[in-house]
Design an enzyme around this catalytic site. Structure first.
Site, mmCIF file in Angstrom:
data_model
loop_
_atom_site.group_PDB
_atom_site.id
_atom_site.type_symbol
_atom_site.label_atom_id
_atom_site.label_comp_id
_atom_site.label_asym_id
_atom_site.label_seq_id
_atom_site.Cartn_x
_atom_site.Cartn_y
_atom_site.Cartn_z
ATOM 1 N N ASP A 152 35.601 41.104 33.460
ATOM 2 C CA ASP A 152 34.969 41.375 34.747
ATOM 3 C C ASP A 152 33.561 41.922 34.541
ATOM 4 O O ASP A 152 33.102 42.774 35.286
ATOM 5 C CB ASP A 152 35.824 42.371 35.553
ATOM 6 C CG ASP A 152 35.332 42.543 36.989
ATOM 7 O OD1 ASP A 152 34.645 41.630 37.490
ATOM 8 O OD2 ASP A 152 35.617 43.591 37.593
ATOM 9 N N HIS A 182 40.459 40.803 39.442
ATOM 10 C CA HIS A 182 40.523 41.004 40.894
ATOM 11 C C HIS A 182 40.211 39.702 41.617
ATOM 12 O O HIS A 182 39.337 38.930 41.203
ATOM 13 C CB HIS A 182 39.598 42.128 41.354
ATOM 14 C CG HIS A 182 38.134 41.877 41.171
ATOM 15 N ND1 HIS A 182 37.345 41.298 42.141
ATOM 16 C CD2 HIS A 182 37.298 42.130 40.127
ATOM 17 C CE1 HIS A 182 36.091 41.218 41.712
ATOM 18 N NE2 HIS A 182 36.036 41.716 40.481
ATOM 19 N N ASP A 214 39.509 39.565 45.000
ATOM 20 C CA ASP A 214 38.651 39.740 46.168
ATOM 21 C C ASP A 214 37.197 39.542 45.762
ATOM 22 O O ASP A 214 36.857 39.568 44.565
ATOM 23 C CB ASP A 214 38.858 41.111 46.801
ATOM 24 C CG ASP A 214 38.470 42.268 45.868
ATOM 25 O OD1 ASP A 214 38.802 42.181 44.668
ATOM 26 O OD2 ASP A 214 37.859 43.251 46.332
ATOM 27 N N GLU A 224 39.108 45.458 44.558
ATOM 28 C CA GLU A 224 38.154 45.969 43.572
ATOM 29 C C GLU A 224 36.770 46.154 44.165
ATOM 30 O O GLU A 224 36.069 47.118 43.845
ATOM 31 C CB GLU A 224 38.086 45.021 42.366
ATOM 32 C CG GLU A 224 37.386 45.618 41.148
ATOM 33 C CD GLU A 224 35.864 45.414 41.145
ATOM 34 O OE1 GLU A 224 35.185 46.074 40.337
ATOM 35 O OE2 GLU A 224 35.372 44.595 41.954
ATOM 36 N N GLU A 225 36.379 45.248 45.052
ATOM 37 C CA GLU A 225 35.048 45.321 45.646
ATOM 38 C C GLU A 225 34.975 46.337 46.784
ATOM 39 O O GLU A 225 33.926 46.497 47.406
ATOM 40 C CB GLU A 225 34.630 43.940 46.170
ATOM 41 C CG GLU A 225 34.608 42.833 45.126
ATOM 42 C CD GLU A 225 33.480 42.977 44.101
ATOM 43 O OE1 GLU A 225 32.790 44.014 44.110
ATOM 44 O OE2 GLU A 225 33.310 42.057 43.291
#
Length: 480
Positions: A200, A98, A100, A167-168
């Protein structure tokens, strides 16, 4: 299969260039949870798309639609799908990441500007928001691609990419995209994928690399107790009326014991006892009670038994109380009786638990406990969001490839871990594609993802890039 020596040399020789590219990525404040930064998230997607294309990857930016955040309708950042290689004789690896990041301001307590990558020459730390979560790992894959492109080496596997920008902030739209691509069969971007690799997460500590085969799920609840039409003066109405805050505190106190035992009947009972083989995995981990105490800054572990404590994070469900909304919390001594208060708590769940199994138990128990109070106030129970747990087969060839790659780069066997947190897309990939999913972390346990002064050690970025490339060679050689 060992990775070519020239590949490893290329990574070392171009370390400063790669760090410079990481600096470019960190400089884009792609905060998905801040509506004012949404243009920067799109700018980050364009930057990453351009990098991938320059390295020979065919890409597609997928429009995921719109969503409402803080009362505003905003476009969702695009998912970036990519492919390189279509050799039917080679395995195909799907990589997820991701682009972001979490919010960050220097006033939060950062020692440096969060969106300016600072290279601390003394410690080797690369400090900046997103350095370890998750821009560093994504750029590790770019480093692998560039090395092969510049050296004229064929990649040992076909590669597919799925990078998202939410994702966040809930990964909105991603599950539907994955399922729709799978439904397209041969015409989908994920057709022919043999395994998935996600970078991640993090080592348990700053010493020993790990590979991760499990994640806990989550069910997040909000309990609201309301009564009077407005806030009341305690000197006028105290002991005259049922107070929402009193009821809520009573309810919250019935959820979990001080030793971590979940008091909701049936929740802990769902989980089987670990057998000797599984307990052996936790015993072997390079992780100690002191590591936990150092991480939290106090000697407050629930037990002095390492296996028990580690299983509490990795293998057992946990219930945590997070806060009370609507109550007085400022400086001074305000004598208010709040009209309505909401308590928030979550349960981290493990197989075979699911949100669908847990929620009815919570609702029934809380309602029963509220009834015992004989209060005239009103109770509302909400499930704010949830996600299922995931556990993979760590004896699969995908994990064997990761283990051999780790041993080749770091000269030691990796810890085999389950994480206490959640990455919901992991389960989506596993179930939709029907293939093994691996978590192969780049960063260390002290990187401070989501915190101030987030960092990625230079050695982890460079050796981690070698690890990702070597993993691909080991996948190519694995007996599927």
């Amino acid at each position: 299969m060992a990775s070519p020596p020239q590949f490893l040399q290329f990574i070392d020789q171009n370390a400063d260039k790669f760090i410079g590219r990481l600096g470019e990525a960190v400089a884009i404040p792609s905060i998905s949870g801040d509506g004012s930064r949404r243009p920067d998230v799109f700018r980050m997607s364009a930057w990453l798309d351009g990098q991938l294309k320059s390295l020979g990857v065919t890409t597609k930016l997928v429009d995921l639609g719109k969503h409402v955040m803080d009362g505003r309708e905003l476009p969702l950042p695009p998912a970036i799908l990519g492919r390189i290689g279509d050799d039917p004789k080679k395995k195909t690896v799907l990589v997820y990441g991701h682009y972001d990041v979490q919010p960050a301001n220097k006033s939060d307590g950062w020692d440096t500007e969060p969106f300016q990558l600072v290279v601390d020459e003394q410690t080797g730390r690369l400090i900046g928001r997103g350095s370890t979560d998750d821009k560093g790992p994504i750029l590790g894959w770019l480093n692998v691609l560039e090395a092969h492109q510049k050296l004229g080496l064929d990649l040992p596997v076909n590669m597919r990419f799925c990078f998202e920008g939410m994702e966040e902030n809930g990964s909105e739209g991603l599950d539907d995209l994955i399922k729709s691509e799978v439904a397209k069969g041969k015409d989908g971007w994920f057709h022919g994928v043999d395994c998935v690799c996600i970078s991640d997460n993090y080592w348990l500590n700053s010493r020993t690399p790990c590979i991760t085969y499990g994640l806990r799920g989550l069910v997040y609840f909000k309990l609201t107790v309301s009564g009077p039409a407005r806030d009341l003066h305690s000197g006028v109405f105290g002991r005259m009326v049922h107070e929402p805050m009193t009821d809520l505190v009573q309810l919250m106190s019935k959820l979990v014991a001080s030793d971590g035992t979940i008091l909701i009947p049936g929740v802990d009972d769902m989980v089987s006892v670990a057998d000797a083989e599984e307990q052996g995995i936790y015993q072997k981990l390079d992780y100690s009670i002191k590591d936990v105490e150092d991480a939290v800054g106090a000697p407050i572990t629930l037990s002095d038994d390492k296996v028990s404590v580690v299983m509490g994070r990795m293998r057992m469900p946990s219930l945590s109380l997070h806060g009370i909304e609507g109550a007085f919390y400022g400086a001074g001594a305000k004598t208010v009786i709040p009209a309505s208060v909401s308590g928030k708590f979550s349960i981290r769940i493990v197989p075979p638990q699911t949100p669908e199994k847990i929620e009815p138990l919570v609702v029934q128990y809380v309602q029963q406990e509220f009834a015992k109070l004989k209060s005239k106030n009103k109770l509302k129970i909400e499930n704010l969001h949830d996600g299922r747990p995931w556990v993979a087969d760590y004896k699969h060839w995908n994990y064997e490839a990761a283990r051999r790659a780790t041993e080749a780069i770091y000269k030691r066997s990796p810890d085999l871990t389950r994480e206490g947190g959640s990455i919901p897309v992991t389960l989506t990939f596993a179930e939709s594609l029907g293939v093994n999913v691996l978590l192969l972390p780049m960063g260390r346990g002290d990187d401070g993802a989501h915190s101030t002064n987030e960092k990625l050690d230079r050695s982890n970025f460079i050796e981690g890039s070698k690890l990702l490339g070597t993993y691909l060679y080991e996948v190519a050689a694995a007996n599927a």
